[in-house]
Design a protein around this motif. Sequence first.
Motif, PDB file in Angstrom:
ATOM      1  N   SER A  95      21.650   4.063  54.474  1.00  0.00           N
ATOM      2  CA  SER A  95      21.602   5.323  55.226  1.00  0.00           C
ATOM      3  C   SER A  95      21.825   6.517  54.311  1.00  0.00           C
ATOM      4  CB  SER A  95      22.643   5.324  56.348  1.00  0.00           C
ATOM      5  OG  SER A  95      22.320   4.346  57.315  1.00  0.00           O
TER       6      SER A  95
ATOM      7  N   ASP B 233      15.721   4.869  60.184  1.00  0.00           N
ATOM      8  CA  ASP B 233      16.977   4.178  59.892  1.00  0.00           C
ATOM      9  C   ASP B 233      17.311   3.229  61.039  1.00  0.00           C
ATOM     10  OD1 ASP B 233      19.324   3.325  58.807  1.00  0.00           O
ATOM     11  OD2 ASP B 233      20.234   5.320  58.628  1.00  0.00           O
ATOM     12  N   GLU B 234      17.039   1.964  60.843  1.00  0.00           N
ATOM     13  CA  GLU B 234      17.263   0.923  61.845  1.00  0.00           C
ATOM     14  C   GLU B 234      16.696   1.316  63.215  1.00  0.00           C
ATOM     15  OE1 GLU B 234      20.901  -1.272  61.673  1.00  0.00           O
ATOM     16  OE2 GLU B 234      21.567  -0.177  59.916  1.00  0.00           O
TER      17      GLU B 234
HETATM   18 MG   LIG Z   1      23.146   2.517  57.756  1.00  0.00          MG
END
Ligand SMILES: [Mg+2]
Length: 252
Positions: free
Chosen positions: A61, A183-184
């Motif tokens: 991240s 991000d995910e």
């Molecule tokens: Mg992360």
Amino acid sequence: MSKSRLLAQAGDQQVVLQLDRLNKIFNAETPLENHVLHDISLQVSRGELVALVGTSGSGKSTLLNVMGLLDVSSSGELRIQGHLVQGLTEQQRTQLRSESIGFVFQFHHLISAFSVLDNVLMPLMLRYGKPSAEQTAYAEYLLNEVGLANYMRQPTNRLSGGQQQRVAIARALVTRPALVLADEPTGNLDTQTADEVFSLFERFNVEHQCAIVIVTHDPRLSARCPRTIRLTDGRVVYDGASADLPGLFITP
Ligand SMILES: [Mg+2]
Ligand SMILES: Nc1ncnc2c1ncn2[C@@H]1O[C@H](COP(=O)(O)OP(=O)(O)O)[C@@H](O)[C@H]1O
């Protein structure tokens, strides 16, 4: 800085993202100092679909936030479409971010009181004010593409998790960014919905030739990206074909 000036300076347009020996240190020179990213060097070109993998806390991240100009690096060079980010003013960084980059997060950050269409138009409204008819038509086109044509006028809180994530994808694409950072984006979704949402990334990657960097813990999804970058303790330990990724990819 005008758009034409941005592009004139940009050099090789094929390289969308370039990092040279990038470091990120949180709380530098304090007792809480945390050196999170170590000498990261990599390039991402137009049309690439890249999985960014690594265990929790490995710096994924942080790296995405630095790449996306949401955070600043501590040293090293970052170029977005040829622009050396370290040489830009805060205003120029903001402009480059809004022109070149679209974000999709695990939690979609939609504004629940607004309609689906207004959520998708939000990045354009923030930049230009009232959206033009052409911009609105493009937002409607994207919502149609993600299968939400019938939901445009509804508030987003009536939608399922998978539908809300599709709204977030349409919102990320509405500015026609050269680079999409996710991000995910499927981390919160069941397997089938995650597959469907991921398929949208694949489609837009091919059709719009935007470069996509996607953080995922799901080895089935990273295997569908031609290229994988793997971080361990903030260092790139693998960057190559997903098919050749050594060892078993263990989810944390
Ligand atoms: Mg992360
Ligand atoms: N704002 C911050 N301040 C201090 N440390 C941070 C901050 N954000 C992240 N970190 C630290 O950076 C490391 C990597 O975190 P992160 O990038 O979130 O990893 P990942 O996304 O791979 O799980 C962790 O040790 C985390 O505690």
